[in-house]
Every structure is written in C-alpha cells, then in structure tokens.
Enzyme design. Structure first.
Site, mmCIF file in Angstrom:
data_model
loop_
_atom_site.group_PDB
_atom_site.id
_atom_site.type_symbol
_atom_site.label_atom_id
_atom_site.label_comp_id
_atom_site.label_asym_id
_atom_site.label_seq_id
_atom_site.Cartn_x
_atom_site.Cartn_y
_atom_site.Cartn_z
ATOM 1 N N LYS A 192 39.517 27.108 46.011
ATOM 2 C CA LYS A 192 40.132 26.930 47.330
ATOM 3 C C LYS A 192 39.108 26.418 48.337
ATOM 4 O O LYS A 192 39.357 25.471 49.078
ATOM 5 C CB LYS A 192 40.704 28.275 47.814
ATOM 6 C CG LYS A 192 41.101 28.281 49.280
ATOM 7 C CD LYS A 192 41.682 29.606 49.709
ATOM 8 C CE LYS A 192 40.682 30.616 50.190
ATOM 9 N NZ LYS A 192 40.068 30.308 51.508
ATOM 10 N N ASN A 193 37.937 27.058 48.356
ATOM 11 C CA ASN A 193 36.958 26.726 49.391
ATOM 12 C C ASN A 193 36.258 25.392 49.154
ATOM 13 O O ASN A 193 35.527 24.917 50.021
ATOM 14 C CB ASN A 193 35.915 27.844 49.525
ATOM 15 C CG ASN A 193 36.504 29.068 50.202
ATOM 16 O OD1 ASN A 193 37.639 29.036 50.673
ATOM 17 N ND2 ASN A 193 35.729 30.146 50.259
ATOM 18 N N CYS A 226 39.718 36.843 63.822
ATOM 19 C CA CYS A 226 40.062 36.987 62.416
ATOM 20 C C CYS A 226 39.713 38.405 62.024
ATOM 21 O O CYS A 226 38.815 39.017 62.606
ATOM 22 C CB CYS A 226 39.264 35.949 61.646
ATOM 23 S SG CYS A 226 38.768 36.390 60.015
ATOM 24 N N ARG A 248 33.831 35.385 64.056
ATOM 25 C CA ARG A 248 33.734 34.081 63.406
ATOM 26 C C ARG A 248 33.801 32.897 64.373
ATOM 27 O O ARG A 248 34.737 32.080 64.337
ATOM 28 C CB ARG A 248 34.798 33.934 62.323
ATOM 29 C CG ARG A 248 34.662 34.988 61.260
ATOM 30 C CD ARG A 248 35.639 34.820 60.155
ATOM 31 N NE ARG A 248 35.219 33.856 59.155
ATOM 32 C CZ ARG A 248 35.932 33.576 58.061
ATOM 33 N NH1 ARG A 248 37.069 34.162 57.861
ATOM 34 N NH2 ARG A 248 35.487 32.712 57.185
ATOM 35 N N ASP A 250 32.421 37.132 49.684
ATOM 36 C CA ASP A 250 33.807 37.094 49.222
ATOM 37 C C ASP A 250 34.033 37.916 47.950
ATOM 38 O O ASP A 250 35.162 38.017 47.476
ATOM 39 C CB ASP A 250 34.253 35.639 48.977
ATOM 40 C CG ASP A 250 34.476 34.880 50.278
ATOM 41 O OD1 ASP A 250 34.447 35.504 51.352
ATOM 42 O OD2 ASP A 250 34.676 33.646 50.223
ATOM 43 N N ARG A 271 47.240 33.280 49.699
ATOM 44 C CA ARG A 271 46.361 32.280 50.299
ATOM 45 C C ARG A 271 45.281 31.844 49.309
ATOM 46 O O ARG A 271 44.804 30.721 49.385
ATOM 47 C CB ARG A 271 45.669 32.849 51.551
ATOM 48 C CG ARG A 271 46.617 33.075 52.719
ATOM 49 C CD ARG A 271 45.821 33.415 53.958
ATOM 50 N NE ARG A 271 44.692 32.503 54.076
ATOM 51 C CZ ARG A 271 43.547 32.785 54.677
ATOM 52 N NH1 ARG A 271 43.365 33.955 55.232
ATOM 53 N NH2 ARG A 271 42.574 31.905 54.735
HETATM 54 C C1 UD1 Z 1 33.135 30.201 54.369
HETATM 55 C C2 UD1 Z 1 34.201 30.559 53.367
HETATM 56 C C3 UD1 Z 1 34.447 32.055 53.370
HETATM 57 C C4 UD1 Z 1 33.118 32.812 53.149
HETATM 58 C C5 UD1 Z 1 32.058 32.335 54.120
HETATM 59 C C6 UD1 Z 1 30.683 32.920 53.834
HETATM 60 C C7 UD1 Z 1 35.615 28.590 53.337
HETATM 61 C C8 UD1 Z 1 36.920 27.974 53.685
HETATM 62 N N1 UD1 Z 1 35.429 29.860 53.721
HETATM 63 O O1 UD1 Z 1 33.614 30.569 55.657
HETATM 64 O O2 UD1 Z 1 35.374 32.373 52.338
HETATM 65 O O3 UD1 Z 1 33.326 34.188 53.326
HETATM 66 O O4 UD1 Z 1 31.935 30.899 54.052
HETATM 67 O O5 UD1 Z 1 30.284 32.634 52.544
HETATM 68 O O6 UD1 Z 1 34.772 27.977 52.706
HETATM 69 N N2 UD1 Z 1 28.902 31.716 62.306
HETATM 70 C C9 UD1 Z 1 28.566 31.637 63.633
HETATM 71 N N3 UD1 Z 1 28.801 30.455 64.300
HETATM 72 C C10 UD1 Z 1 29.348 29.374 63.675
HETATM 73 C C11 UD1 Z 1 29.682 29.471 62.305
HETATM 74 C C12 UD1 Z 1 29.451 30.660 61.631
HETATM 75 O O7 UD1 Z 1 28.071 32.597 64.239
HETATM 76 O O8 UD1 Z 1 29.533 28.336 64.330
HETATM 77 C C13 UD1 Z 1 28.660 32.999 61.589
HETATM 78 C C14 UD1 Z 1 29.952 33.628 61.070
HETATM 79 O O9 UD1 Z 1 30.572 34.425 62.054
HETATM 80 C C15 UD1 Z 1 29.438 34.446 59.895
HETATM 81 C C16 UD1 Z 1 28.305 33.569 59.339
HETATM 82 O O10 UD1 Z 1 27.924 32.699 60.414
HETATM 83 O O11 UD1 Z 1 28.901 35.651 60.350
HETATM 84 C C17 UD1 Z 1 28.661 32.732 58.131
HETATM 85 O O12 UD1 Z 1 29.838 32.008 58.388
HETATM 86 P P1 UD1 Z 1 30.191 30.636 57.657
HETATM 87 O O13 UD1 Z 1 29.256 30.419 56.516
HETATM 88 O O14 UD1 Z 1 30.306 29.567 58.669
HETATM 89 O O15 UD1 Z 1 31.632 30.964 57.058
HETATM 90 P P2 UD1 Z 1 32.909 30.018 56.978
HETATM 91 O O16 UD1 Z 1 32.503 28.606 56.755
HETATM 92 O O17 UD1 Z 1 33.839 30.333 58.080
#
Ligand code: UD1
Length: 433
Positions: free
Chosen positions: A22-23, A130, A135, A319, A411
């Site tokens: 999915k990701n 969320c 996030r 995850d 999902r």
């Molecule tokens: C992706 C995955 C999700 C997984 C996560 C971490 C997808 C669709 N989803 O989510 O399943 O749990 O990676 O492996 O691929 N953060 C910030 N600011 C930002 C972006 C992120 O503070 O602009 C923080 C987030 O709150 C979190 C951490 O960074 O604490 C990691 O998040 P991120 O790697 O961006 O996760 P996603 O891409 O949302």
C-alpha cells in the site's frame, strides 16, 4: 458497519500470498501527475486506500483504468481494484485537492509535490489530525520552499506556487520523513538543476518510487541511501513499474503464524524488506526460513519476551509495533516496546487489555508481561495497524472475539479473512442485516 468474528485458538497452517505494498502504491500513483503519458503499475493491491486516492487523482483530471474490477470498498470507489492500473494525466483539470478527499487519508498530501512541479501551482487541504498523533506536514513544506516554492497556509489549505518553476537546492531533513522524502523527490525530478537531499528516508517504498521516476526519465542516484541526488529534467514520460511486496502485510502474517504457534509460508514477498522483524522473531524463538517456496515461519517451541524499539528503516517499523505487542502478550516473560516515531501510538493497549493482556505504558515505552492465555473479547479497531493487532490477539485467544469498525483494516489488508481462513483460522466478516 461490518465486524469481524474470530473463534480463536487454532494454530495456523498453510500458504499466504502477500500483495503489493500500500505504502509504495500510493506515492507511485501520485507520480502519474508528473507526466502526460500513461503510467502503468502492476502488482497493485486491492485496498480501500487505493480507491480513495484514485478518486482524488480523477478529481485532478487523471484517467484511472484497471485491468480487473473487484468488489469495491466502503470508500465508495467500486472501480479501484485489480492487479494492473494505468493512470493517464494528459490534462490536469483541477489544481485543488479538497478537504473532503484529503481528510480520509494523509497520503493524499503526496499530490502536492507533483502538481507544483508540473503545473507551478497547487492548493492542497491540510491532512489534519490523526489517531496516532498530530502528524504535521511542516517538513514537506519547508523542503519545497527550499526549492523556491512560495507556500502560504490559510483556511485549512496549503497554497503553493512556483512561477518560473522549482529550482534544485541542497535540502537536509532535520528528521527522517517518508512522505516528505517522497514529495520532495517528485518535485525535484522536474526542477531546474540539481537537488541534494540529505537525511532522506531509506524505506524500500522510497526506492520503489525513485526507480519508477528513473524509468519515467528522471535522474536520481543514491537510491537506498540517506543521500539522494536528483538532477532535474525538463519532462518525464510514461513507464510500466511493479509495486514491491507489502512488508507490513508480510510481518503481520508472520506474527499470525507465530502467535497461534502454527506454521505459515509467506509467498510473493521478500526477506530483505523486513529483516529487523525477522531477526526479532528469531530472538523470540520463532523459526524463520527464507526458502525458494517462500518465507516459512513456525513457532513450535513457544515464544520468549524480546524488547524492540521502533526506528526508521532499516530499524523495527512503527507499523509493526502493535502486532509485536500482541505477540509479546503471549510470550514467556516480559518485554519492553518503545515507540520513537509517533507520540500517541499505543491506542491498541486498552483494547489488548480486554483480551487479558498485561501491558503498562510509561511515556514512549510499554512493558508487556506475557500471559499463558488470552481470552476472546468484543473490541474496537482504532487505526489500521492497531486493528491488525486485535485480529492477531483474537486468533491466539480462546473463545470468541468480535472486532468492530473494521473499515480501518480494509484500508490496508486485502482479503484478510480469506487469507487467514485458508490457513485454518475460524474467522468471518459479519455485515449488519
Ligand atoms: C509513512 C507511512 C506510515 C508509517 C510512517 C513511518 C505511508 C503512506 N505511510 O507515513 O504507514 O507509519 O511513514 O514509517 O507511507 N513529521 C513531522 N513533520 C512532517 C512530516 C513528518 O513532524 O512534515 C513527523 C511525523 O509526525 C512522525 C515522523 O515525522 O512523527 C515520521 O513521519 P513520516 O515518516 O513523515 O510518516 P508518513 O510519511 O506520514
């Protein structure tokens, strides 16, 4: 709303075929916005999130064609199923990603980089809160600003523009972000000049996206490392790309085999995608063999408590944290589970306690004291991976478990009941009369 009923206590035995990730599929789909030519994705999973993103991409003007039509999901997009998907964005007709479509799935924010790079402008709803934490997307936005984008956040929307185009730059993420890395990769592919991206996420799904962009004519090196070098090109073309196997689905079913003290063979997946989890499983006393017929997981000699801490790839995936906790709830001895990625990712703890699991949370860590027996209970799914930990606990517990709000599971897990039932699990979906 559907629920899932499980009569637990059966050791699972059999083969489980793992679907496309999915990701990986979601960012690959948004990459189609970067070109007027068709992008064909094979090994696509059949999931509600894919339907949700198809809807958003159609809203932007993309044609989404599938080779096979499946049953459809609660997302309401009955067309978005099947093994091969071709996305054609020859004309982008709308530059706004509206709240109503973005709020259902955070990954929708991945349309921002491609729209901005190709069209010089985009308006994307903030994904909002969320269940597993706040996030934010601040790191995505800061990185795009470093490529010259003008970003304004107001009334719940991100207004981004780059009149004259994006320009390559040196960008260092202060924290590893999967989505941020993906948005920036797609934007930098069409920027003028070279972008050097430091502290990039190294998840296999990033590699899948970077290889896809290269197949579309991009020039990205350093794939698989924390430093990505992207030489911008003037335009991208169509391609045909395979989605990598889903490592989280792989790990979830590996634990299903272990928690029921059974033996399952995971087919169509790859060991290297999930080494950290397989290593922890071995430490817990589970036999894991990477054979030519698939990854064989068996747990005949009981489970020991093993500590894990989540980390970006190649560390233990966040995850998989909830599923690991379910397994540890049945282990001999205690273990500590530390969550370092998300601040509020222990939503499954009170639900696991309903099975009799003994878990104490102290800040970002949870102490799990294994129990000889869990017993079935009515429980409620709270988020995608938390839901799968409840399925796992239900498979191990004696008696009946009913899991409500299973749309969370839909999902991210395709045909979950069928895959588990084929290995002997007594599991069924119950739809309200
Ligand atoms: C992706 C995955 C999700 C997984 C996560 C971490 C997808 C669709 N989803 O989510 O399943 O749990 O990676 O492996 O691929 N953060 C910030 N600011 C930002 C972006 C992120 O503070 O602009 C923080 C987030 O709150 C979190 C951490 O960074 O604490 C990691 O998040 P991120 O790697 O961006 O996760 P996603 O891409 O949302």
């Amino acid at each position: 709303m559907d629920s899932i009923k499980i009569e637990g206590g059966v050791p699972l035995k059999g083969d489980i075929t793992i679907g496309g990730a999915k990701n990986a599929a979601l960012p690959l789909m948004t990459a189609s916005l970067l070109t007027a030519e068709p992008l064909t994705l094979v090994n696509m999973p059949d999931l509600a999130d894919i339907g949700t993103l198809s809807k958003l991409l159609r809203h932007h003007g993309t044609r989404v064609d599938q080779s096979a039509i499946g049953a459809g999901h609660e997302s309401g997009d009955a067309g978005a199923t099947g093994q091969t998907m071709t996305l054609t964005a020859d004309r982008i007709t709308d530059l706004t990603a509206p709240y109503d479509l973005v709020r259902r799935m955070r990954a929708s924010v991945l349309v921002l980089g491609p729209l901005l790079a190709r069209m010089g402008e985009a308006k994307v709803s903030l994904p909002g809160g969320c269940a597993i934490g706040s996030r934010p997307v601040d790191l995505h936005l800061k990185a795009l600003e470093q490529l010259g984008a003008k970003i304004d956040v107001r009334e719940g929307y991100i207004y981004a523009s780059a009149t004259g185009g994006l320009k390559g730059a040196k960008v260092t993420f202060p924290k590893v972000t999967v989505g941020g890395t993906e948005n920036l990769l797609m934007a930098a592919a069409l920027a003028k000049g070279e972008t050097l991206l430091e502290n990039a996420a190294r998840e296999p799904e990033i590699g899948n996206l970077a290889e896809c962009l290269n197949a579309m004519g991009a020039d990205i090196t350093g794939i698989g490392s924390g430093t990505l070098r992207i030489k911008g090109v003037a335009s991208l073309h169509g391609a045909r790309v395979a989605v990598i196997p889903d490592r989280i689905e792989t790990g979830t079913y590996a634990i299903a085999g272990a928690i029921t003290r059974g033996r399952v063979t995971l087919k169509g997946t790859r060991y290297d995608l999930l080494e950290s989890v397989f290593t922890s499983l071995r430490q817990a006393g589970v036999e894991v063999e990477d054979t030519k017929d698939g990854i064989v997981v068996s747990a005949r000699n009981g489970i020991r408590g093993v500590d894990v801490a989540t980390d970006p790839f190649p560390g233990f995936p966040t995850d998989m944290q909830a599923q690991w906790m379910a397994l540890m709830a049945t282990a001999d001895g205690a273990s500590m589970i530390t969550e370092t990625i998300f601040e509020n990712r222990f939503m499954h703890v009170p639900e696991l306690a309903r099975f009799g699991a003994d878990v104490n949370v102290h800040g970002a860590s949870a102490i799990v004291r294994g129990r000889k027996k869990l017993s079935g209970a009515p429980v409620m799914a709270t988020d995608l991976r938390a839901s799968s930990s409840l399925v796992l606990a239900g498979l191990a517990a004696s008696g009946e478990t009913v899991i409500n709000r299973v749309y969370h599971l839909d999902r991210g897990y395709e045909r979950l009941e069928q895959k588990l039932a084929a290995c002997g699990a007594r599991i069924e979906r119950v739809s309200p009369g």
